[in-house]
Design an enzyme around this catalytic site. Structure first.
Site, PDB file in Angstrom:
ATOM      1  N   ARG A 115      47.893  20.652  42.822  1.00  0.00           N
ATOM      2  CA  ARG A 115      47.541  22.076  42.903  1.00  0.00           C
ATOM      3  C   ARG A 115      46.523  22.283  44.016  1.00  0.00           C
ATOM      4  O   ARG A 115      45.903  21.337  44.489  1.00  0.00           O
ATOM      5  CB  ARG A 115      46.922  22.549  41.569  1.00  0.00           C
ATOM      6  CG  ARG A 115      47.871  22.526  40.380  1.00  0.00           C
ATOM      7  CD  ARG A 115      48.876  23.656  40.468  1.00  0.00           C
ATOM      8  NE  ARG A 115      49.803  23.647  39.345  1.00  0.00           N
ATOM      9  CZ  ARG A 115      50.925  22.944  39.284  1.00  0.00           C
ATOM     10  NH1 ARG A 115      51.277  22.153  40.279  1.00  0.00           N
ATOM     11  NH2 ARG A 115      51.710  23.018  38.229  1.00  0.00           N
ATOM     12  N   HIS A 148      42.493  25.408  31.055  1.00  0.00           N
ATOM     13  CA  HIS A 148      42.503  25.039  32.475  1.00  0.00           C
ATOM     14  C   HIS A 148      41.869  23.669  32.718  1.00  0.00           C
ATOM     15  O   HIS A 148      40.923  23.271  32.035  1.00  0.00           O
ATOM     16  CB  HIS A 148      41.805  26.123  33.308  1.00  0.00           C
ATOM     17  CG  HIS A 148      42.559  27.408  33.322  1.00  0.00           C
ATOM     18  ND1 HIS A 148      42.143  28.534  32.650  1.00  0.00           N
ATOM     19  CD2 HIS A 148      43.743  27.736  33.886  1.00  0.00           C
ATOM     20  CE1 HIS A 148      43.030  29.502  32.817  1.00  0.00           C
ATOM     21  NE2 HIS A 148      44.021  29.041  33.560  1.00  0.00           N
ATOM     22  N   ASP A 163      37.589  46.884  30.711  1.00  0.00           N
ATOM     23  CA  ASP A 163      38.021  45.608  30.117  1.00  0.00           C
ATOM     24  C   ASP A 163      38.189  45.823  28.614  1.00  0.00           C
ATOM     25  O   ASP A 163      37.418  46.578  28.008  1.00  0.00           O
ATOM     26  CB  ASP A 163      36.943  44.543  30.372  1.00  0.00           C
ATOM     27  CG  ASP A 163      37.490  43.132  30.308  1.00  0.00           C
ATOM     28  OD1 ASP A 163      37.462  42.434  31.343  1.00  0.00           O
ATOM     29  OD2 ASP A 163      37.953  42.713  29.223  1.00  0.00           O
ATOM     30  N   ASN A 164      39.186  45.185  28.020  1.00  0.00           N
ATOM     31  CA  ASN A 164      39.333  45.314  26.563  1.00  0.00           C
ATOM     32  C   ASN A 164      38.583  44.204  25.827  1.00  0.00           C
ATOM     33  O   ASN A 164      38.605  44.151  24.591  1.00  0.00           O
ATOM     34  CB  ASN A 164      40.818  45.330  26.156  1.00  0.00           C
ATOM     35  CG  ASN A 164      41.514  44.016  26.423  1.00  0.00           C
ATOM     36  OD1 ASN A 164      40.895  43.054  26.866  1.00  0.00           O
ATOM     37  ND2 ASN A 164      42.813  43.966  26.165  1.00  0.00           N
ATOM     38  N   THR A 198      50.001  35.694  41.958  1.00  0.00           N
ATOM     39  CA  THR A 198      49.828  34.254  41.743  1.00  0.00           C
ATOM     40  C   THR A 198      50.864  33.430  42.500  1.00  0.00           C
ATOM     41  O   THR A 198      51.994  33.897  42.735  1.00  0.00           O
ATOM     42  CB  THR A 198      49.957  33.954  40.224  1.00  0.00           C
ATOM     43  OG1 THR A 198      50.088  32.542  40.053  1.00  0.00           O
ATOM     44  CG2 THR A 198      51.188  34.588  39.615  1.00  0.00           C
ATOM     45  N   TYR A 242      54.736  33.936  32.921  1.00  0.00           N
ATOM     46  CA  TYR A 242      53.554  34.463  33.608  1.00  0.00           C
ATOM     47  C   TYR A 242      53.911  34.840  35.055  1.00  0.00           C
ATOM     48  O   TYR A 242      53.671  35.967  35.502  1.00  0.00           O
ATOM     49  CB  TYR A 242      52.445  33.407  33.578  1.00  0.00           C
ATOM     50  CG  TYR A 242      51.274  33.725  34.462  1.00  0.00           C
ATOM     51  CD1 TYR A 242      50.501  34.859  34.239  1.00  0.00           C
ATOM     52  CD2 TYR A 242      50.935  32.893  35.538  1.00  0.00           C
ATOM     53  CE1 TYR A 242      49.425  35.166  35.060  1.00  0.00           C
ATOM     54  CE2 TYR A 242      49.861  33.189  36.355  1.00  0.00           C
ATOM     55  CZ  TYR A 242      49.114  34.325  36.115  1.00  0.00           C
ATOM     56  OH  TYR A 242      48.057  34.617  36.936  1.00  0.00           O
ATOM     57  N   PHE A 287      42.604  43.113  37.915  1.00  0.00           N
ATOM     58  CA  PHE A 287      42.630  41.730  37.430  1.00  0.00           C
ATOM     59  C   PHE A 287      43.205  41.618  36.023  1.00  0.00           C
ATOM     60  O   PHE A 287      43.688  40.554  35.647  1.00  0.00           O
ATOM     61  CB  PHE A 287      41.203  41.161  37.367  1.00  0.00           C
ATOM     62  CG  PHE A 287      40.532  40.975  38.683  1.00  0.00           C
ATOM     63  CD1 PHE A 287      40.785  39.853  39.459  1.00  0.00           C
ATOM     64  CD2 PHE A 287      39.627  41.913  39.162  1.00  0.00           C
ATOM     65  CE1 PHE A 287      40.152  39.669  40.678  1.00  0.00           C
ATOM     66  CE2 PHE A 287      38.982  41.738  40.374  1.00  0.00           C
ATOM     67  CZ  PHE A 287      39.245  40.612  41.136  1.00  0.00           C
ATOM     68  N   PHE A 293      49.218  16.190  31.730  1.00  0.00           N
ATOM     69  CA  PHE A 293      50.573  16.685  31.434  1.00  0.00           C
ATOM     70  C   PHE A 293      51.579  16.157  32.452  1.00  0.00           C
ATOM     71  O   PHE A 293      51.904  16.831  33.417  1.00  0.00           O
ATOM     72  CB  PHE A 293      50.587  18.213  31.415  1.00  0.00           C
ATOM     73  CG  PHE A 293      49.760  18.830  30.321  1.00  0.00           C
ATOM     74  CD1 PHE A 293      49.636  18.224  29.076  1.00  0.00           C
ATOM     75  CD2 PHE A 293      49.111  20.044  30.524  1.00  0.00           C
ATOM     76  CE1 PHE A 293      48.874  18.798  28.062  1.00  0.00           C
ATOM     77  CE2 PHE A 293      48.354  20.625  29.515  1.00  0.00           C
ATOM     78  CZ  PHE A 293      48.222  19.999  28.284  1.00  0.00           C
TER      79      PHE A 293
HETATM   80  N1  UDP Z   1      46.729  20.058  33.266  1.00  0.00           N
HETATM   81  C1  UDP Z   1      46.691  18.853  32.582  1.00  0.00           C
HETATM   82  N2  UDP Z   1      46.048  18.812  31.370  1.00  0.00           N
HETATM   83  C2  UDP Z   1      45.435  19.896  30.821  1.00  0.00           C
HETATM   84  C3  UDP Z   1      45.460  21.120  31.540  1.00  0.00           C
HETATM   85  C4  UDP Z   1      46.118  21.164  32.764  1.00  0.00           C
HETATM   86  O1  UDP Z   1      47.244  17.860  33.032  1.00  0.00           O
HETATM   87  O2  UDP Z   1      44.893  19.784  29.718  1.00  0.00           O
HETATM   88  C5  UDP Z   1      47.418  20.137  34.563  1.00  0.00           C
HETATM   89  C6  UDP Z   1      48.550  21.153  34.576  1.00  0.00           C
HETATM   90  O3  UDP Z   1      49.746  20.537  34.151  1.00  0.00           O
HETATM   91  C7  UDP Z   1      48.580  21.553  36.049  1.00  0.00           C
HETATM   92  C8  UDP Z   1      47.129  21.405  36.502  1.00  0.00           C
HETATM   93  O4  UDP Z   1      46.499  20.591  35.526  1.00  0.00           O
HETATM   94  O5  UDP Z   1      49.353  20.641  36.787  1.00  0.00           O
HETATM   95  C9  UDP Z   1      46.400  22.731  36.575  1.00  0.00           C
HETATM   96  O6  UDP Z   1      46.616  23.431  35.367  1.00  0.00           O
HETATM   97  P1  UDP Z   1      45.766  24.677  34.928  1.00  0.00           P
HETATM   98  O7  UDP Z   1      46.187  25.034  33.532  1.00  0.00           O
HETATM   99  O8  UDP Z   1      44.317  24.415  35.183  1.00  0.00           O
HETATM  100  O9  UDP Z   1      46.198  25.813  35.956  1.00  0.00           O
HETATM  101  P2  UDP Z   1      47.650  26.439  36.288  1.00  0.00           P
HETATM  102  O10 UDP Z   1      48.202  25.573  37.388  1.00  0.00           O
HETATM  103  O11 UDP Z   1      48.456  26.398  35.054  1.00  0.00           O
HETATM  104  O12 UDP Z   1      47.358  27.816  36.751  1.00  0.00           O
END
Ligand code: UDP
Length: 323
Positions: free
Chosen positions: A219, A187, A30-31, A115, A139, A71, A206
């Site tokens: 999700r 997250h 790991d770095n 992913t 990503y 990973f 969001f």
């Molecule tokens: N999300 C949100 N507000 C935040 C962070 C995430 O509404 O501050 C939403 C994001 O748009 C997605 C879901 O939560 O629909 C999960 O996002 P996260 O970044 O946890 O994981 P990702 O799906 O990007 O891997």
């Protein structure tokens, strides 16, 4: 011995713990750019960046590595869109360094962290492994590129892989002091729990104008120990001589951002302050897995099927976290 790259990170450290409990000898590389020294599960630790090819070669000379679980990567959807350079370099170029070193060292087994972001906007749900892969963020594109590289390397050099397409990793292993800790945290679940513990004021949702029942994104949140059990099963298949393949890892259940907030309020007993914000670029509206293939072919059974239980383990971590 099994080499775990990114073994000081969130999913890598949980997988290392899981394999250690199962009796495997491990070496972690790991770095520490995102990972944490405190999360290490073995003394066999190489503080090496995958960009540093000569140090990488030394790791393969020093340890009798039979297989690699890879990973190490940059993993923020939002950042990948604004900083593609970082993502192509760290994910694609550095994985090539790893694969080339493996081949040179005659190590031909790899479990690869991919992913659901490789699928892009779903044409149907639940998403199975045959769903077209058209990522809508950098990503996802970098991970898809690596999937293609693995196919070509298998054909040409006999490198055997199990690609695991994770949906949203969540939760923590409460038997040890490890859990999710990103800086900055982006997250959803950890951000919400930081609000519950008084470290943060409010969560920005969001987008609430998606074509979903409550307008927020859906999700599939999978417990990190369930991801780990799938890695162990995939690794064992590879070591037994099984062919290359790819699997979705999710619970099969879709949960909206609003539902995650409601359940977090129930689990923590706290009010989560929220506000609606712009959609985040690169976010598909709905992602949840068809996990039949992993269940059937890897004999994988996710044990955490209730989001309340997953959030509870993350909440335990948040209240006791050491890093
Ligand atoms: N999300 C949100 N507000 C935040 C962070 C995430 O509404 O501050 C939403 C994001 O748009 C997605 C879901 O939560 O629909 C999960 O996002 P996260 O970044 O946890 O994981 P990702 O799906 O990007 O891997």
């Amino acid at each position: 011995m099994i080499l775990i790259t990114g073994g000081a990170g969130y999913i890598g450290s949980h997988c290392a713990l899981y394999l250690k409990k199962a009796g495997y000898d491990l070496v972690v590389l790991d770095n520490l750019s995102e990972g944490h020294q405190e999360a290490l599960q073995t003394d066999n630790f190489c503080h090496v960046d995958l960009a540093d090819i000569s140090s990488l070669k030394e790791v393969f000379k020093k340890y009798p590595i039979k297989a690699v679980i890879h990973f190490a990567a940059s993993c923020y959807v939002g950042e990948s869109v604004s900083k593609p350079q970082k993502y192509y370099r760290n994910n694609v170029v550095n994985t090539l360094n790893l694969l080339d070193t493996m081949i040179e060292s005659n190590v031909k087994n790899i479990v690869f962290s991919s992913t659901c972001a490789t699928y892009g906007n779903p044409e149907y749900t639940p998403i199975d492994e045959n769903h077209p892969q058209n990522p809508i963020n950098t990503y996802g594109t970098t991970k898809l590129m690596i999937e293609k590289i693995l196919e070509d390397y298998d054909r040409a050099y006999g490198l055997k892989y199990k690609t695991l397409r994770y949906f949203n990793a969540a939760g923590a292993d409460n038997s040890r002091d490890i859990g999710e800790s990103h800086n900055p945290e982006t997250h959803l679940i950890p951000l919400i729990l930081e609000i519950a513990s008084g470290k943060r004021e409010k969560i920005k949702i969001f987008g609430n104008d998606y074509d979903t029942p409550d307008g927020t994104c859906i999700r599939d949140y999978i417990h990190v120990n369930d991801l780990s059990s799938a890695h162990k099963l995939a690794l064992e298949k590879l070591l037994a001589g099984s062919d290359s393949n790819f699997y979705n890892l999710g619970t099969g259940k879709g949960i909206s951002v609003q539902e995650i907030i409601n359940i977090s309020e129930k689990v923590t007993g706290k009010t989560i302050k929220k506000e609606f914000a712009q959609r985040r670029p690169g976010d598909p509206p709905i992602l949840f897995a068809d996990n039949k293939k992993a269940r059937l072919e890897l004999n994988w059974t996710p044990e955490y099927n209730k989001i309340d239980d997953i959030i509870s383990t993350a909440w335990n971590w948040e209240q006791n976290r050491k890093y």
